[in-house]
Design an enzyme around this catalytic site. Structure first.
Site, short mmCIF file in Angstrom:
data_model
loop_
_atom_site.label_atom_id
_atom_site.label_comp_id
_atom_site.label_asym_id
_atom_site.label_seq_id
_atom_site.Cartn_x
_atom_site.Cartn_y
_atom_site.Cartn_z
N ASP A 134 0.79 -1.23 0.00
CA ASP A 134 0.00 0.00 0.00
C ASP A 134 0.83 1.29 0.00
OD1 ASP A 134 0.87 0.07 2.58
OD2 ASP A 134 -1.10 -0.06 3.51
N CYS A 214 -13.00 8.80 10.69
CA CYS A 214 -12.76 7.36 10.87
C CYS A 214 -11.72 7.14 11.97
CB CYS A 214 -12.30 6.75 9.55
SG CYS A 214 -11.78 5.03 9.72
N CYS A 244 -16.57 -1.85 11.27
CA CYS A 244 -17.36 -2.03 10.04
C CYS A 244 -17.03 -3.35 9.35
CB CYS A 244 -17.20 -0.84 9.09
SG CYS A 244 -15.50 -0.47 8.65
N CYS A 248 -19.88 -7.36 9.38
CA CYS A 248 -20.16 -7.76 8.00
C CYS A 248 -20.46 -9.25 7.92
CB CYS A 248 -18.97 -7.40 7.12
SG CYS A 248 -19.23 -7.89 5.41
#
Ligand code: SF4
Ligand code: SF4
Length: 378
Positions: A134, A214, A244, A248
């Site tokens: 990343d 966030c 989050c 899920c």
């Protein structure tokens, strides 16, 4: 695209041998949705992450990262591991799952290089490659989506059906030509569990995150003070947030991620007071070779102070007050807030909180800390 040498099959086999849990293949054309990314940046949702703005143009076209690139190989490594049951007794810190084990940059990079070498050996010719984790200016979630590895979900993460979203992504750009896969099909449907579960309301809408709200951003990327109105919502989270993902349904039965990114001893739920008392040497040891290296010590202590204010008990008041000796005004300011918050949450401890804040007020010189002390006393 034709693939007479069976390049895709070779990469897929070698990716599995290298320990990756999933692999995909995409074209290297410019991203169709780059404009969405540009608008997101223009809205200010990236906050202080200026490197994203600086790299914006490069991120439009994957070919800018490797001359002659023909294929984008995407890989995923799962870090799904069971979360330990909340411990009783001393208040403990929450660390995001991906940061509890070895630094994924190192794990991923080593294996991407291994994959490139193995594929070249199998093909019997040199191939040009560039490994990206990343830190490279690549829209990696777009890459994962386009390559069929997983679909872009409403929580802005990639979900690979059968694996879930506790995934770290990596990419290998190469001049080898492989069959591309069809983009993944979005499967969130009517679900909105992640949007409703976010403690800080960071989702502007499905698929759109205001990073400035966030907890991952606030505890890792933000270098300065955490906004006062958001501090109580950070709860016990000192490095990232998984809320989050925890809600899920695609993660409900995620298979175990295996040993590569397994949690290191002491990194799952460390006691908050131990983290707060960590000197520079212990801090370096704690973060060494982990993704926790991303934060400076003062940032981590800032986060720990906030967490203690939120979930600590009167028994931690003195440990907080001892952190007034920290040289960083950022830490001392958040310690002041935390003492005030703890006194507010535990009325029986408010007199002691006032004593500690007043004592510090008499010797504190930094205006930002004095302002926090005054707000806490008020
Ligand atoms: S990581 Fe936490 S704070 Fe950030 S969007 Fe997800 S639930 Fe919200
Ligand atoms: S919680 Fe529901 S809406 Fe959110 S990412 Fe998972 S499936 Fe999609």
């Amino acid at each position: 695209m034709s693939d007479p040498d069976g390049v895709a099959a070779i990469f897929a086999e070698e990716a599995q041998k290298a320990g990756f849990h999933r692999v995909g293949f995409a074209s290297v054309e410019p991203w169709e949705r780059h404009e969405v990314y540009r608008r997101w940046l223009a809205s200010g949702y990236a906050g202080e992450m200026e490197y994203m703005v600086a790299d914006e143009a490069v991120r439009r076209d994957p070919r800018s990262l490797l001359k002659g690139a023909r294929t984008l190989v995407t890989v995923a490594l799962s870090y799904a591991h069971p979360d330990p049951a909340p411990a009783t007794g001393t208040p403990r810190a929450f660390i995001a799952r991906y940061a509890r084990g070895a630094d994924y940059h190192m794990v991923m990079k080593t294996r991407l290089h291994r994959l490139a070498e193995a594929a070249a050996a199998r093909l019997g010719r040199p191939i040009a490659t560039r490994a990206c984790v990343d830190t490279a200016p690549l829209l990696e979630r777009e890459a994962a989506h386009r390559s069929g590895l997983g679909f872009l979900a409403k929580n802005t993460l990639i979900i690979a059906p059968g694996l879930g979203s506790y995934l770290l992504l990596g990419e290998l750009l190469t001049d080898a030509v492989a069959t591309h896969q069809a983009p993944a099909t979005p499967r969130c449907g009517q679900c909105r569990a992640c949007l409703d579960a976010c403690p800080t309301g960071a989702f502007v809408d499905a698929y759109t995150l205001d990073a400035r709200r966030c907890i991952s951003y606030l505890t890792i990327e933000a270098r300065g003070a955490i906004p006062r109105d958001l501090r109580p919502l950070v709860e016990d989270m000192v490095f990232g947030c998984d809320r989050c993902q925890e809600v899920c349904p695609f993660n409900a039965a995620a298979p175990d991620g295996g040993p590569l990114l397994a949690p290191l001893p002491g990194h799952e739920r460390p006691p908050l007071t131990e983290l707060l008392a960590m000197g520079a040497a212990r801090f370096r040891k704690f973060v060494r070779r982990t993704a926790l290296r991303r934060v400076h010590r003062a940032q981590l202590l800032r986060n720990v102070a906030v967490a203690l204010g939120n979930v600590g008990t009167p028994a931690e008041l003195d440990a907080l007050a001892a952190a007034f000796a920290e040289p960083s005004p950022l830490v001392r300011a958040h310690v002041a807030w935390a003492i005030g918050r703890l006194g507010e949450r535990h009325p029986a401890a408010s007199a002691r909180a006032i004593v500690l804040l007043t004592a510090r007020r008499s010797i504190e010189e930094d205006p930002s800390v004095l302002a926090e002390i005054d707000q806490a006393l008020a």
